[in-house]
Design a protein around this motif. Structure first.
Motif: not given
Length: 76
Positions: A69-76
């Protein structure tokens, strides 16, 4: 998101350089986890501060979800 734990290994490291490393809680350093996430095999590594030595499979899935979830939120 579906997560299935495939393999896990625990890393130990003696905090005192030059002394032997033992498989005890005080020397617990990190954990490597291989998991299948949505059909793809992925490696993960968590330090002792991120996951406890006595973590259950459910605990491991939870920290993987948090990291993803951290990875997804940092890429959006």
């Amino acid at each position: 998101m579906t997560i299935e734990i495939v393999k896990t290994s625990i890393q130990f490291k003696n905090p005192i350089i030059g002394k032997p490393t033992l498989a005890i809680e005080e020397h617990y350093y990190a954990r490597r986890i291989t998991a299948i996430v949505d059909g793809l095999e992925r490696p993960f590594r968590f330090m002792a501060s991120e996951i406890a030595l006595d973590a259950t499979e459910e605990d491991m899935i939870e920290v993987i979800e948090i990291q993803l979830n951290k990875i997804q939120s940092s890429t959006h």
